[in-house]
Scaffold this motif. Structure first.
Motif, mmCIF file in Angstrom:
data_model
loop_
_atom_site.group_PDB
_atom_site.id
_atom_site.type_symbol
_atom_site.label_atom_id
_atom_site.label_comp_id
_atom_site.label_asym_id
_atom_site.label_seq_id
_atom_site.Cartn_x
_atom_site.Cartn_y
_atom_site.Cartn_z
ATOM 1 N N GLU A 52 -20.165 -10.495 -2.013
ATOM 2 C CA GLU A 52 -21.247 -11.350 -2.482
ATOM 3 C C GLU A 52 -20.684 -12.821 -2.410
ATOM 4 O O GLU A 52 -19.276 -13.163 -2.027
ATOM 5 C CB GLU A 52 -21.357 -11.175 -4.029
ATOM 6 C CG GLU A 52 -21.990 -9.896 -4.427
ATOM 7 C CD GLU A 52 -22.200 -9.834 -5.843
ATOM 8 O OE1 GLU A 52 -21.890 -10.552 -6.724
ATOM 9 O OE2 GLU A 52 -22.581 -8.656 -6.235
ATOM 10 N N GLU A 53 -21.504 -13.707 -2.480
ATOM 11 C CA GLU A 53 -21.158 -15.372 -2.367
ATOM 12 C C GLU A 53 -20.290 -15.493 -3.287
ATOM 13 O O GLU A 53 -19.333 -16.580 -3.022
ATOM 14 C CB GLU A 53 -22.512 -16.096 -2.185
ATOM 15 C CG GLU A 53 -23.626 -15.874 -1.219
ATOM 16 C CD GLU A 53 -22.949 -16.481 0.018
ATOM 17 O OE1 GLU A 53 -22.389 -17.167 0.164
ATOM 18 O OE2 GLU A 53 -23.607 -15.893 1.094
ATOM 19 N N THR A 54 -20.359 -15.251 -4.578
ATOM 20 C CA THR A 54 -19.450 -15.687 -5.414
ATOM 21 C C THR A 54 -18.294 -14.481 -5.576
ATOM 22 O O THR A 54 -18.668 -13.333 -5.102
ATOM 23 C CB THR A 54 -20.226 -15.742 -6.814
ATOM 24 O OG1 THR A 54 -21.112 -14.352 -6.934
ATOM 25 C CG2 THR A 54 -21.297 -16.859 -6.791
ATOM 26 N N GLU A 68 -15.634 -20.759 1.834
ATOM 27 C CA GLU A 68 -16.860 -19.942 0.980
ATOM 28 C C GLU A 68 -16.961 -18.653 2.037
ATOM 29 O O GLU A 68 -16.175 -18.562 2.911
ATOM 30 C CB GLU A 68 -17.819 -20.359 0.644
ATOM 31 C CG GLU A 68 -17.606 -21.574 -0.419
ATOM 32 C CD GLU A 68 -19.065 -22.419 -0.779
ATOM 33 O OE1 GLU A 68 -19.978 -22.230 -0.310
ATOM 34 O OE2 GLU A 68 -18.861 -22.967 -1.633
ATOM 35 N N LYS A 69 -17.689 -17.752 1.475
ATOM 36 C CA LYS A 69 -17.992 -16.358 2.453
ATOM 37 C C LYS A 69 -18.230 -16.812 3.900
ATOM 38 O O LYS A 69 -17.782 -16.121 4.930
ATOM 39 C CB LYS A 69 -19.061 -15.664 1.812
ATOM 40 C CG LYS A 69 -19.541 -14.606 2.816
ATOM 41 C CD LYS A 69 -20.502 -13.729 1.995
ATOM 42 C CE LYS A 69 -21.274 -12.792 2.923
ATOM 43 N NZ LYS A 69 -22.154 -11.727 2.243
ATOM 44 N N PRO A 70 -19.160 -17.702 4.116
ATOM 45 C CA PRO A 70 -19.516 -17.996 5.553
ATOM 46 C C PRO A 70 -18.215 -18.614 6.556
ATOM 47 O O PRO A 70 -18.043 -17.930 7.893
ATOM 48 C CB PRO A 70 -20.572 -19.242 5.701
ATOM 49 C CG PRO A 70 -21.193 -18.924 4.279
ATOM 50 C CD PRO A 70 -19.997 -18.572 3.344
#
Length: 378
Positions: free
Chosen positions: A253-255, A230-232
């Motif tokens: 964005e995270e999504t 995911e993003k991180p």
């Protein structure tokens, strides 16, 4: 020109372009899509000047140009921000542009009357004779056509029927993509790619201060490690890349992050089987390293429409086959080669590759993709 009854299988970019052009030139066209909606999941893509020039005689060209962001060069850098080379885009009569996939799809949809697009129609079987094809769908619908155009993508049902051994070939790397609204101190007409031992990261300007980004990492097919990213994870993975990369990932964005393994297919010997024609990814799925996937599908559509307007159907299909098989084979193999070079991870190979890139002139680099401008469209 004889008016023909034509089925287009697949309502993606290639399918809708073909249906729109053939409908515009007087044919009776129906589009069949296996999904129950036309929603697109995508980010950005490039449309080369070769493609816009090909589309110029048709109505849809203007809207695509208006919604596109002109792109004049692509700058290649190392992951340490060391300049490697510049690929200058051909700028004869038309610009090269970037555009959001959803925007392009919406434009193409407007050129096909809604009642001619049939959703929830998954193709089950085809039967053809000398001058027609009968289609059988899983929902029980069956209908006969003069011509069937298979624009049903990488995993094409019709390609599998014609070429049972033609299966998607994993390229050896996986890809993440996204679109952000971020003002960076970069030239709005320049795409950037950073190549390093951990992979590649691309930054491509879109219209209205949006930026399309992508990154590729060498991975096993269906690698569970990357499937959980995911993003991180992306931020940590690329934290040693230049500041522009880190800013892009911060803005994401995270999504909304897309993830796909990358595939192509081995070049086919023919795109025509009787009255069934393969088009776009169904015919010549390619890795995205040249930004030509959507463009080549559109060129297929223009070429087929041009020829059907000028020649009897059998002569038109023969000519389409001759032109498009040879040209798209070059795209598949050249794109595959670029991807292989971009994904090397050993220190020695990277050093040799970067040295070779730095010693080449920008002109010689641009010459390698000059063939894209020379495609015959009829």
């Amino acid at each position: 020109m004889k008016k023909m009854k034509i089925a287009v299988i697949g309502a993606g970019i290639g399918g809708l372009t073909t249906a729109g052009l053939l409908y515009q030139t007087g044919h009776d066209v129906k589009v069949y899509e296996k999904r129950n909606n036309l929603d697109q999941v995508g980010s950005g893509l490039g449309i080369g000047s070769n493609v816009l020039k090909a589309l110029k005689p048709y109505k849809m060209a203007y809207a695509i140009e208006q919604e596109g962001q002109p792109l004049r060069k692509m700058e290649l850098r190392s992951n340490l921000n060391e300049f490697l080379n510049t690929l200058k885009m051909d700028q004869n009569d038309e610009e090269n542009i970037t555009i959001h996939r959803n925007v392009l799809h919406e434009i193409l949809k407007t050129h096909v009357p809604y009642e001619r697009i049939h959703l929830d129609h998954k193709l089950k079987e085809t039967k053809q004779n000398a001058d027609s094809v009968r289609l059988y769908f899983e929902n029980g619908v069956e209908e006969q056509f003069d011509l069937v155009i298979a624009a049903d993508g990488l995993n094409s049902t019709l390609r599998k029927q014609i070429y049972p051994k033609s299966t998607p070939k994993y390229a050896g790397y996986t890809c993440f993509r996204g679109v952000v609204k971020e003002s960076l101190p970069i030239d709005k007409h320049t795409a950037l790619e950073y190549w390093g031992h951990k992979g590649r990261f691309g930054i491509v300007p879109l219209k209205d201060d949006e930026i399309y980004w992508f990154c590729t990492m060498t991975a096993k097919e269906n690698d569970l490690q990357y499937k959980s990213f995911e993003k991180p994870h992306l931020q940590a993975y690329f934290n040693q890349f230049p500041e522009e990369v880190r800013k892009i990932l911060d803005a994401q964005e995270e999504t909304g992050i897309l993830h796909h393994d990358i595939y192509d297919i081995n070049p086919l010997k023919s795109f025509v089987s009787g009255r069934v024609v393969l088009l776009g990814d169904a015919a010549h799925a390619t890795t995205p390293n040249m930004g030509q996937g959507a463009g080549q599908a559109i060129e297929d559509a223009v070429t087929l429409t041009n020829l059907m307007n000028e020649k009897p159907i059998d002569a038109a299909l023969n000519r389409y086959d001759k032109l498009r098989v040879k040209h798209t084979k070059k795209v598949i193999l050249k794109s595959r080669k670029i991807g292989k070079s971009g994904q090397v991870s050993s220190t020695l190979k990277i050093k040799l590759r970067n040295k070779a890139l730095k010693t080449k002139s920008s002109k010689s680099l641009s010459k390698k993709v000059k063939f894209l401008q020379k495609a015959k469209l009829k």
